[in-house]
Design a protein around this motif. Structure first.
Motif, PDB file in Angstrom:
ATOM      1  N   GLY A  90       0.816  -1.210   0.000  1.00 21.19           N
ATOM      2  CA  GLY A  90       0.000   0.000   0.000  1.00 21.19           C
ATOM      3  C   GLY A  90       0.847   1.257   0.000  1.00 21.19           C
ATOM      4  O   GLY A  90       0.507   2.249  -0.661  1.00 21.19           O
ATOM      5  N   VAL A  91       1.963   1.214   0.723  1.00 17.63           N
ATOM      6  CA  VAL A  91       2.836   2.389   0.753  1.00 17.63           C
ATOM      7  C   VAL A  91       3.521   2.564  -0.604  1.00 17.63           C
ATOM      8  O   VAL A  91       3.709   3.695  -1.080  1.00 17.63           O
ATOM      9  CB  VAL A  91       3.859   2.295   1.903  1.00 17.63           C
ATOM     10  CG1 VAL A  91       4.805   3.480   1.878  1.00 17.63           C
ATOM     11  CG2 VAL A  91       3.139   2.223   3.249  1.00 17.63           C
ATOM     12  N   ALA A  92       3.866   1.458  -1.271  1.00 21.92           N
ATOM     13  CA  ALA A  92       4.466   1.550  -2.601  1.00 21.92           C
ATOM     14  C   ALA A  92       3.485   2.169  -3.596  1.00 21.92           C
ATOM     15  O   ALA A  92       3.866   2.984  -4.442  1.00 21.92           O
ATOM     16  CB  ALA A  92       4.905   0.169  -3.074  1.00 21.92           C
ATOM     17  N   ILE A  93       2.198   1.790  -3.478  1.00 24.38           N
ATOM     18  CA  ILE A  93       1.167   2.393  -4.337  1.00 24.38           C
ATOM     19  C   ILE A  93       1.118   3.907  -4.093  1.00 24.38           C
ATOM     20  O   ILE A  93       1.077   4.713  -5.025  1.00 24.38           O
ATOM     21  CB  ILE A  93      -0.225   1.789  -4.029  1.00 24.38           C
ATOM     22  CG1 ILE A  93      -0.238   0.268  -4.235  1.00 24.38           C
ATOM     23  CG2 ILE A  93      -1.327   2.498  -4.816  1.00 24.38           C
ATOM     24  CD1 ILE A  93      -0.474  -0.214  -5.614  1.00 24.38           C
ATOM     25  N   GLN A 373      -7.232  -1.500   1.954  1.00 24.56           N
ATOM     26  CA  GLN A 373      -6.454  -1.033   3.104  1.00 24.56           C
ATOM     27  C   GLN A 373      -5.511  -2.139   3.549  1.00 24.56           C
ATOM     28  O   GLN A 373      -5.952  -3.257   3.801  1.00 24.56           O
ATOM     29  CB  GLN A 373      -7.363  -0.663   4.266  1.00 24.56           C
ATOM     30  CG  GLN A 373      -6.547  -0.187   5.476  1.00 24.56           C
ATOM     31  CD  GLN A 373      -7.428   0.264   6.613  1.00 24.56           C
ATOM     32  OE1 GLN A 373      -7.942  -0.538   7.363  1.00 24.56           O
ATOM     33  NE2 GLN A 373      -7.612   1.561   6.720  1.00 24.56           N
ATOM     34  N   CYS A 374      -4.220  -1.839   3.611  1.00 25.57           N
ATOM     35  CA  CYS A 374      -3.307  -2.843   4.143  1.00 25.57           C
ATOM     36  C   CYS A 374      -2.588  -2.282   5.363  1.00 25.57           C
ATOM     37  O   CYS A 374      -2.301  -1.093   5.475  1.00 25.57           O
ATOM     38  CB  CYS A 374      -2.356  -3.390   3.096  1.00 25.57           C
ATOM     39  SG  CYS A 374      -1.278  -2.215   2.347  1.00 25.57           S
ATOM     40  N   LEU A 375      -2.338  -3.191   6.302  1.00 23.55           N
ATOM     41  CA  LEU A 375      -1.737  -2.827   7.583  1.00 23.55           C
ATOM     42  C   LEU A 375      -0.364  -3.467   7.723  1.00 23.55           C
ATOM     43  O   LEU A 375      -0.159  -4.609   7.313  1.00 23.55           O
ATOM     44  CB  LEU A 375      -2.618  -3.310   8.737  1.00 23.55           C
ATOM     45  CG  LEU A 375      -4.073  -2.857   8.747  1.00 23.55           C
ATOM     46  CD1 LEU A 375      -4.799  -3.421   9.970  1.00 23.55           C
ATOM     47  CD2 LEU A 375      -4.167  -1.336   8.735  1.00 23.55           C
ATOM     48  N   GLY A 376       0.549  -2.737   8.325  1.00 25.43           N
ATOM     49  CA  GLY A 376       1.853  -3.282   8.682  1.00 25.43           C
ATOM     50  C   GLY A 376       1.879  -3.506  10.180  1.00 25.43           C
ATOM     51  O   GLY A 376       1.416  -2.660  10.944  1.00 25.43           O
ATOM     52  N   GLY A 377       2.418  -4.666  10.611  1.00 30.30           N
ATOM     53  CA  GLY A 377       2.357  -5.005  12.027  1.00 30.30           C
ATOM     54  C   GLY A 377       0.905  -5.151  12.422  1.00 30.30           C
ATOM     55  O   GLY A 377       0.074  -5.610  11.644  1.00 30.30           O
ATOM     56  N   CYS A 385      -6.247   2.947  -0.150  1.00 25.84           N
ATOM     57  CA  CYS A 385      -6.337   3.394  -1.539  1.00 25.84           C
ATOM     58  C   CYS A 385      -7.797   3.288  -1.988  1.00 25.84           C
ATOM     59  O   CYS A 385      -8.412   2.240  -1.823  1.00 25.84           O
ATOM     60  CB  CYS A 385      -5.435   2.501  -2.392  1.00 25.84           C
ATOM     61  SG  CYS A 385      -5.464   2.919  -4.129  1.00 25.84           S
ATOM     62  N   VAL A 386      -8.326   4.376  -2.515  1.00 26.50           N
ATOM     63  CA  VAL A 386      -9.710   4.389  -2.998  1.00 26.50           C
ATOM     64  C   VAL A 386      -9.691   4.422  -4.526  1.00 26.50           C
ATOM     65  O   VAL A 386      -9.026   5.266  -5.133  1.00 26.50           O
ATOM     66  CB  VAL A 386     -10.475   5.618  -2.454  1.00 26.50           C
ATOM     67  CG1 VAL A 386     -11.901   5.643  -2.997  1.00 26.50           C
ATOM     68  CG2 VAL A 386     -10.471   5.607  -0.932  1.00 26.50           C
TER      69      VAL A 386
END
Lengths: 391, 131
Positions: A90-93, A373-377, A385-386
């Motif tokens: 998600g952060v890469a997106i 929505q993706c979560l880390g940890g 992302c919408v």
């Protein structure tokens, strides 16, 4: 931030790919993502973001930007690895969207790739645990699974549920994965099997725990100008209407209320705000759902359900493809498989299918707005992302 | 070799040393650097009582690498008397003894298997309170 489009996507099956390397998997996903695009697309890639959480520790390869750009045939392109644990994809997106919005590139590829099965399960668990706080959690033998398990037990205590209340989440995930050829677990389960499953980290049992496996997924993002060119050749357009990343402390114990995934809430609200949309506009969700409790807490953090209400709505069918908040239409983390840093890219691959009406038996009828929505940890990084289909 | 890493954390791990805010009296654990905008020494060291109650717990049956010798073990989050939540292993108890809200107290035990560098890593765990 308007004017960033999703024009291509592809992925490998999620599996224990003992016979295939990280580079093999990355190459297949990238080729699949570009397969439906005009030939000029690959030549105009201005940046590659590699989403990977565990490469150094589990795949014995660092420097994955340069390494995988060469491996997939994008040698020379500016490339960097993005690491935010399970939220890497998600952060890469988000990074890719910013690069296009800033005018730095017209076409950007985001490649999520993870290779974990060269190591045994205990080493994978230890590597994953580094997404928590190393000194106050991982050192004490805590795994991410144990952290979610403690949240589940506390949730059951505060809201008066038994563990079986979470069965609808993996039951839905498996029902959908059974129809997804790329999924790790393509078989259905039921509440009875859930009740009898062996414990992994009480109260979480084996049928409420995802398995981490190998896989790669790639999405191609483009500026509006390029997207229009591609659309002229018959590619349906999907717009990345809003993306946002938020963070929280990796240590659960340092949060005012551990059951409140504050970063999940913040990133969802900011992303929806940027898209000028509300939660009620979202037709289909992809969440970080390795366990039912994770999906429940995310839906509640975003504000879709009151605290304590998500399992009740799940029991009423709200999370199935015909429900109010469909999740895991490709099987989710639980049954498609948890691909660690690549998971966030797999989410977008699935949502593109949904928004193009190509999701077959798990298609959400008339899906126009989707939220990944993706979560880390345990929610220490949240990337939302919408996506909006333009028809 | 991680000897320095373990040595650095000795006050926290052996004495459960947290920090107290010099003005508000708020206690936190573990010690952290001052935040942006705070006076550098506004948080002073504060040893904690080690008493609290169980906020939640889990019993792990699939330990990560480095914890195999513990077999099946319990972990928990403890709400300390002074306010902070602490995550740690639970010890000297059977799974059926554990319940949210039960009183617990800190003990010092071995935290992990002895690794390749041979360092014995000790630190805090919690057991059912003896009161």
């Amino acid at each position: 931030m308007s004017g960033v489009y999703l024009i291509g996507a592809g992925a490998t099956p999620v599996a224990e790919h003992y016979g295939r390397s990280l580079a093999d998997l990355a190459s297949e996903a990238t080729r699949a993502a570009f397969a439906g695009l005009p030939e000029f697309a690959a030549h105009r890639v201005g940046a590659l973001y590699v989403a990977n959480a565990l490469g150094d520790r589990l795949a014995a390869q660092g420097h994955l930007g340069a390494y995988l750009s060469a491996a997939v045939g994008l040698r020379g392109v500016p490339a960097v690895r993005v690491e935010a644990a399970g939220a890497s994809g998600g952060v890469a997106i988000q990074q890719a969207v910013q690069a296009i919005a800033a005018g730095a590139a017209e076409i950007v590829a985001v490649l999520g790739a993870e290779k974990v099965t060269d190591q045994l399960d205990d080493a994978v668990e230890a590597a994953l645990a580094l997404a928590s706080d190393a000194e106050t959690e991982a050192l004490h033998g805590l795994t991410l699974t144990a952290q979610w398990a403690m949240l589940m037990r506390r949730y059951m205590h505060e809201h008066g549920y038994g563990p079986e209340a979470f069965a609808p989440f993996p039951v839905n995930a498996h029902a959908n994965a059974a129809k997804n050829p790329l999924a790790l677990y393509r078989f259905p389960i039921n509440a009875d099997k859930y009740r009898k499953a062996a414990l992994v980290a009480s109260p979480l049992n084996m049928l409420d725990c995802s398995s981490v496996a190998d896989g790669a997924a790639c999405v191609v993002l483009a500026s509006e100008r390029v997207a229009r060119e591609v659309a002229a050749e018959g590619v349906p357009l999907v717009r990345l209407a809003g993306v946002a990343v938020a963070t929280d402390t990796p240590a659960l114990a340092l949060r005012a209320d551990p059951l409140d995934l504050a970063a999940a809430r913040a990133s969802a609200h900011i992303a929806l705000g940027r898209a000028h949309l509300g939660l009620s506009d979202v037709d289909v969700f992809e969440l970080t759902d390795p366990h039912g409790i994770a999906a429940a807490l995310a839906l509640e953090a975003m504000g879709y359900y009151e605290p304590g209400a998500a399992p009740r709505h799940a029991a009423d069918g709200a999370i199935t493809p015909t429900g109010r908040t469909p999740i895991a239409t490709a099987g989710g983390y639980k049954a498609r498989g948890d691909v660690a840093g690549a998971s966030g890219v797999y989410q977008i691959v699935e949502l593109l299918r949904q928004l193009r009406g190509e999701a077959g038996p798990t298609q959400v009828d008339g899906a126009r707005v989707a939220l990944a929505q993706c979560l880390g940890g345990v929610g220490a990084t949240a990337a939302t992302c919408v996506l909006v289909a333009e028809r | 070799m991680e000897i320095a890493r373990h040595w650095r954390a000795r006050a926290t791990r052996y004495r459960l040393e947290g920090q107290r805010h010099r003005h508000s009296g708020v206690v936190r654990f573990p010690p952290q650097p001052p935040a942006l905008g705070e006076e550098p020494d506004v948080w002073e060291p504060a040893p904690l009582s080690g008493r609290g109650e169980l906020y939640s717990f889990s019993v792990l049956r699939q330990p990560p690498a480095g914890y195999e010798s513990f077999g099946i073990y319990a972990v928990g989050m403890v709400r300390l008397e002074e306010g902070p939540l602490v995550t740690a292993q639970l010890t000297d108890c059977a799974e059926e003894d554990l319940a949210i809200g039960m009183p617990v107290e800190m003990v010092t035990r071995r935290l992990a298997d002895t690794g390749e560098d041979g360092v014995l890593v000790y630190g805090y765990k919690f057991r059912p309170g003896l009161r």
